[in-house]
Design a protein around this motif. Sequence first.
Motif, PDB file in Angstrom:
ATOM      1  N   ILE A   1       1.863  -1.395 -11.331  1.00 45.72           N
ATOM      2  CA  ILE A   1       2.044  -2.278 -10.176  1.00 45.72           C
ATOM      3  C   ILE A   1       3.075  -3.373 -10.392  1.00 45.72           C
ATOM      4  CG2 ILE A   1      -0.335  -1.899  -9.448  1.00 45.72           C
ATOM      5  CD1 ILE A   1      -0.929  -4.765 -10.441  1.00 45.72           C
ATOM      6  N   THR A   2       3.386  -3.709 -11.646  1.00 48.52           N
ATOM      7  CA  THR A   2       4.301  -4.828 -11.875  1.00 48.52           C
ATOM      8  C   THR A   2       5.750  -4.395 -11.685  1.00 48.52           C
ATOM      9  OG1 THR A   2       4.095  -4.340 -14.250  1.00 48.52           O
ATOM     10  CG2 THR A   2       2.824  -6.174 -13.383  1.00 48.52           C
ATOM     11  N   ILE A   3       6.546  -5.345 -11.214  1.00 51.30           N
ATOM     12  CA  ILE A   3       7.976  -5.111 -10.973  1.00 51.30           C
ATOM     13  C   ILE A   3       8.756  -5.799 -12.083  1.00 51.30           C
ATOM     14  CG2 ILE A   3       9.898  -5.496  -9.379  1.00 51.30           C
ATOM     15  CD1 ILE A   3       7.781  -5.597  -7.125  1.00 51.30           C
ATOM     16  N   ASN A   4       9.644  -5.082 -12.739  1.00 53.00           N
ATOM     17  CA  ASN A   4      10.309  -5.628 -13.927  1.00 53.00           C
ATOM     18  C   ASN A   4      11.825  -5.499 -13.857  1.00 53.00           C
ATOM     19  OD1 ASN A   4       7.931  -6.310 -15.710  1.00 53.00           O
ATOM     20  ND2 ASN A   4       7.480  -4.184 -15.229  1.00 53.00           N
ATOM     21  N   GLU A   5      12.370  -5.780 -12.676  1.00 52.94           N
ATOM     22  CA  GLU A   5      13.814  -5.670 -12.525  1.00 52.94           C
ATOM     23  C   GLU A   5      14.493  -6.946 -13.018  1.00 52.94           C
ATOM     24  OE1 GLU A   5      17.186  -4.538  -9.174  1.00 52.94           O
ATOM     25  OE2 GLU A   5      15.117  -4.872  -8.563  1.00 52.94           O
ATOM     26  N   THR A   6      15.343  -6.819 -14.000  1.00 59.22           N
ATOM     27  CA  THR A   6      16.033  -7.992 -14.544  1.00 59.22           C
ATOM     28  C   THR A   6      17.334  -7.538 -15.190  1.00 59.22           C
ATOM     29  OG1 THR A   6      15.778  -9.939 -15.967  1.00 59.22           O
ATOM     30  CG2 THR A   6      14.843  -7.862 -16.779  1.00 59.22           C
ATOM     31  N   TYR A   7      18.127  -8.503 -15.637  1.00 57.71           N
ATOM     32  CA  TYR A   7      19.378  -8.188 -16.331  1.00 57.71           C
ATOM     33  C   TYR A   7      19.817  -9.427 -17.101  1.00 57.71           C
ATOM     34  CZ  TYR A   7      21.058 -10.346 -11.981  1.00 57.71           C
ATOM     35  OH  TYR A   7      21.237 -11.190 -10.908  1.00 57.71           O
ATOM     36  N   PHE A   8      20.717  -9.239 -18.035  1.00 51.87           N
ATOM     37  CA  PHE A   8      21.198 -10.341 -18.858  1.00 51.87           C
ATOM     38  C   PHE A   8      21.938 -11.382 -18.012  1.00 51.87           C
ATOM     39  CE2 PHE A   8      20.466  -7.262 -22.187  1.00 51.87           C
ATOM     40  CZ  PHE A   8      20.074  -8.044 -23.267  1.00 51.87           C
ATOM     41  N   PHE A   9      21.681 -12.659 -18.361  1.00 42.42           N
ATOM     42  CA  PHE A   9      22.339 -13.811 -17.729  1.00 42.42           C
ATOM     43  C   PHE A   9      22.019 -13.932 -16.236  1.00 42.42           C
ATOM     44  CE2 PHE A   9      25.962 -14.783 -20.959  1.00 42.42           C
ATOM     45  CZ  PHE A   9      25.055 -14.649 -22.009  1.00 42.42           C
ATOM     46  N   ARG A  10      20.881 -13.394 -15.808  1.00 43.96           N
ATOM     47  CA  ARG A  10      20.463 -13.542 -14.407  1.00 43.96           C
ATOM     48  C   ARG A  10      20.222 -15.018 -14.111  1.00 43.96           C
ATOM     49  NH1 ARG A  10      15.314 -13.375 -11.847  1.00 43.96           N
ATOM     50  NH2 ARG A  10      14.350 -12.933 -13.850  1.00 43.96           N
TER      51      ARG A  10
ATOM     52  N   PHE B   1       0.824  -1.216   0.000  1.00 43.74           N
ATOM     53  CA  PHE B   1       0.000   0.000   0.000  1.00 43.74           C
ATOM     54  C   PHE B   1       0.858   1.266   0.000  1.00 43.74           C
ATOM     55  CE2 PHE B   1      -2.076   3.330   2.638  1.00 43.74           C
ATOM     56  CZ  PHE B   1      -3.062   3.698   1.733  1.00 43.74           C
ATOM     57  N   ASN B   2       1.824   1.352   0.913  1.00 39.60           N
ATOM     58  CA  ASN B   2       2.634   2.569   1.037  1.00 39.60           C
ATOM     59  C   ASN B   2       3.531   2.804  -0.181  1.00 39.60           C
ATOM     60  OD1 ASN B   2       1.617   3.299   3.572  1.00 39.60           O
ATOM     61  ND2 ASN B   2       3.071   1.961   4.628  1.00 39.60           N
ATOM     62  N   ILE B   3       3.859   1.727  -0.888  1.00 40.26           N
ATOM     63  CA  ILE B   3       4.698   1.863  -2.086  1.00 40.26           C
ATOM     64  C   ILE B   3       3.867   2.298  -3.285  1.00 40.26           C
ATOM     65  CG2 ILE B   3       6.149   0.589  -3.724  1.00 40.26           C
ATOM     66  CD1 ILE B   3       6.916  -1.261  -1.379  1.00 40.26           C
ATOM     67  N   LEU B   4       2.686   1.688  -3.426  1.00 39.17           N
ATOM     68  CA  LEU B   4       1.870   1.940  -4.617  1.00 39.17           C
ATOM     69  C   LEU B   4       0.975   3.166  -4.505  1.00 39.17           C
ATOM     70  CD1 LEU B   4       0.822  -1.705  -5.566  1.00 39.17           C
ATOM     71  CD2 LEU B   4       2.544  -0.268  -6.654  1.00 39.17           C
ATOM     72  N   LYS B   5       0.605   3.554  -3.288  1.00 34.37           N
ATOM     73  CA  LYS B   5      -0.292   4.703  -3.093  1.00 34.37           C
ATOM     74  C   LYS B   5       0.198   5.956  -3.827  1.00 34.37           C
ATOM     75  CE  LYS B   5      -1.614   7.887   0.623  1.00 34.37           C
ATOM     76  NZ  LYS B   5      -2.999   8.244   0.276  1.00 34.37           N
TER      77      LYS B   5
ATOM     78  N   VAL C   1       9.634 -16.826 -28.001  1.00 28.76           N
ATOM     79  CA  VAL C   1       8.522 -15.891 -27.818  1.00 28.76           C
ATOM     80  C   VAL C   1       8.594 -15.325 -26.402  1.00 28.76           C
ATOM     81  CG1 VAL C   1       6.009 -15.611 -27.796  1.00 28.76           C
ATOM     82  CG2 VAL C   1       7.078 -17.184 -29.432  1.00 28.76           C
ATOM     83  N   GLY C   2       8.432 -14.018 -26.283  1.00 25.57           N
ATOM     84  CA  GLY C   2       8.415 -13.378 -24.969  1.00 25.57           C
ATOM     85  C   GLY C   2       7.101 -12.661 -24.750  1.00 25.57           C
ATOM     86  N   ILE C   3       6.444 -12.917 -23.628  1.00 25.47           N
ATOM     87  CA  ILE C   3       5.175 -12.245 -23.330  1.00 25.47           C
ATOM     88  C   ILE C   3       5.251 -11.572 -21.971  1.00 25.47           C
ATOM     89  CG2 ILE C   3       3.868 -13.886 -24.717  1.00 25.47           C
ATOM     90  CD1 ILE C   3       2.817 -15.071 -22.043  1.00 25.47           C
ATOM     91  N   ASP C   4       4.485 -10.504 -21.825  1.00 29.23           N
ATOM     92  CA  ASP C   4       4.396  -9.816 -20.545  1.00 29.23           C
ATOM     93  C   ASP C   4       3.078  -9.062 -20.480  1.00 29.23           C
ATOM     94  OD1 ASP C   4       6.791  -9.132 -18.330  1.00 29.23           O
ATOM     95  OD2 ASP C   4       5.073  -7.783 -18.271  1.00 29.23           O
ATOM     96  N   ILE C   5       2.580  -8.866 -19.270  1.00 28.87           N
ATOM     97  CA  ILE C   5       1.326  -8.150 -19.060  1.00 28.87           C
ATOM     98  C   ILE C   5       1.517  -6.640 -19.187  1.00 28.87           C
ATOM     99  CG2 ILE C   5       1.561  -7.862 -16.550  1.00 28.87           C
ATOM    100  CD1 ILE C   5      -1.406  -8.687 -16.338  1.00 28.87           C
ATOM    101  N   ASP C   6       2.773  -6.195 -19.067  1.00 26.63           N
ATOM    102  CA  ASP C   6       3.114  -4.771 -19.058  1.00 26.63           C
ATOM    103  C   ASP C   6       3.487  -4.321 -20.476  1.00 26.63           C
ATOM    104  OD1 ASP C   6       4.334  -2.269 -18.781  1.00 26.63           O
ATOM    105  OD2 ASP C   6       5.196  -2.749 -16.839  1.00 26.63           O
ATOM    106  N   SER C   7       2.666  -3.462 -21.062  1.00 29.18           N
ATOM    107  CA  SER C   7       2.916  -3.005 -22.434  1.00 29.18           C
ATOM    108  C   SER C   7       4.175  -2.145 -22.543  1.00 29.18           C
ATOM    109  CB  SER C   7       1.705  -2.220 -22.958  1.00 29.18           C
ATOM    110  OG  SER C   7       1.420  -1.113 -22.134  1.00 29.18           O
ATOM    111  N   ASN C   8       4.517  -1.430 -21.470  1.00 29.86           N
ATOM    112  CA  ASN C   8       5.714  -0.586 -21.505  1.00 29.86           C
ATOM    113  C   ASN C   8       6.980  -1.416 -21.640  1.00 29.86           C
ATOM    114  OD1 ASN C   8       4.270   1.813 -21.245  1.00 29.86           O
ATOM    115  ND2 ASN C   8       4.374   1.807 -19.024  1.00 29.86           N
ATOM    116  N   VAL C   9       7.056  -2.518 -20.879  1.00 33.93           N
ATOM    117  CA  VAL C   9       8.286  -3.316 -20.941  1.00 33.93           C
ATOM    118  C   VAL C   9       8.385  -4.077 -22.254  1.00 33.93           C
ATOM    119  CG1 VAL C   9       8.442  -3.516 -18.427  1.00 33.93           C
ATOM    120  CG2 VAL C   9       7.309  -5.322 -19.722  1.00 33.93           C
ATOM    121  N   ILE C  10       7.265  -4.449 -22.843  1.00 36.20           N
ATOM    122  CA  ILE C  10       7.307  -5.105 -24.149  1.00 36.20           C
ATOM    123  C   ILE C  10       7.850  -4.155 -25.209  1.00 36.20           C
ATOM    124  CG2 ILE C  10       5.861  -6.013 -26.020  1.00 36.20           C
ATOM    125  CD1 ILE C  10       6.433  -8.068 -23.880  1.00 36.20           C
ATOM    126  N   LYS C  11       7.455  -2.884 -25.125  1.00 36.07           N
ATOM    127  CA  LYS C  11       7.988  -1.890 -26.063  1.00 36.07           C
ATOM    128  C   LYS C  11       9.502  -1.767 -25.903  1.00 36.07           C
ATOM    129  CE  LYS C  11       7.627   2.899 -27.641  1.00 36.07           C
ATOM    130  NZ  LYS C  11       9.106   3.010 -27.747  1.00 36.07           N
TER     131      LYS C  11
END
Length: 271
Positions: free
Chosen positions: A69-78, A27-31, A139-149
Amino acid sequence: MINEKDYIKLTDVIYRRSGISIGEKRFNILKPKLEVYMNKQNYKTFREFFHAIRFDKTNEKMQDLLNIITINETYFFRENYQFEILINNVLYELDRIRTIDKPIRILCAPSSTGEEAYSIALHLLEEKYLVEKRDFEIVGIDIDSNVIKKAKDGIFSKRSVEFLPLKIKDEYFKQNGLLYNINDFLKEVVDFKVINVMEKERMKSLGKFDVIFSRNMLIYFDEASRREVATTFYNMLNPDGFVFLGHAESMNRISSTFRTRKYGQNIVYQK
């Protein structure tokens, strides 16, 4: 502007639409993020905002919420050991049992900004033997349109590529200031789409796969949604296909339909 009661109402709608269980702890993060969005959209009250979300026929506002609301922290070869198991073990097993005329298909769900799907492509290119022998589809899919772009654009930060060997960075990326552009031919290798894994018909439309990478997604779902996703993955896999999960996730807790395979100390799940 948004109190905890409002937040619970909103997260309940998000859960019913996406299967994502956000929880009161965020709540405190997303508010503040939600209130910034409300102000930008010129909503005067939460009631007005909530009404627009519930009755939005275009689904654009729900997509905006999911992007927030989605968290998209990642990096190559994780968690690179999983890519090594894929290349050195799983794909060779599949190569022996799949006819040569059909491609081996790999799904990344979720794909976030593309690092995971591109990491698979890079490992295949470096291994050389398999890609010279047969075709692969990623194929890569995600619910977040911003990260797909962002995935389609193929432009990454220094942090995203920091664990890549220098040889790979030099061969497959072009540095532009603090950013790294992946080579154009690699952008054509992966097919990125905006899809929610809870949308069964759209998932089915992707076809069958031999490998599904789904790392650190199920932790955001409740038990009912996890079981639903596990069933979807099972149905989307070709016989003897594999599922890779994150190190904190276990298919055994939610589904008895998969076989557990161990490669050293690491676990992969097989249909």
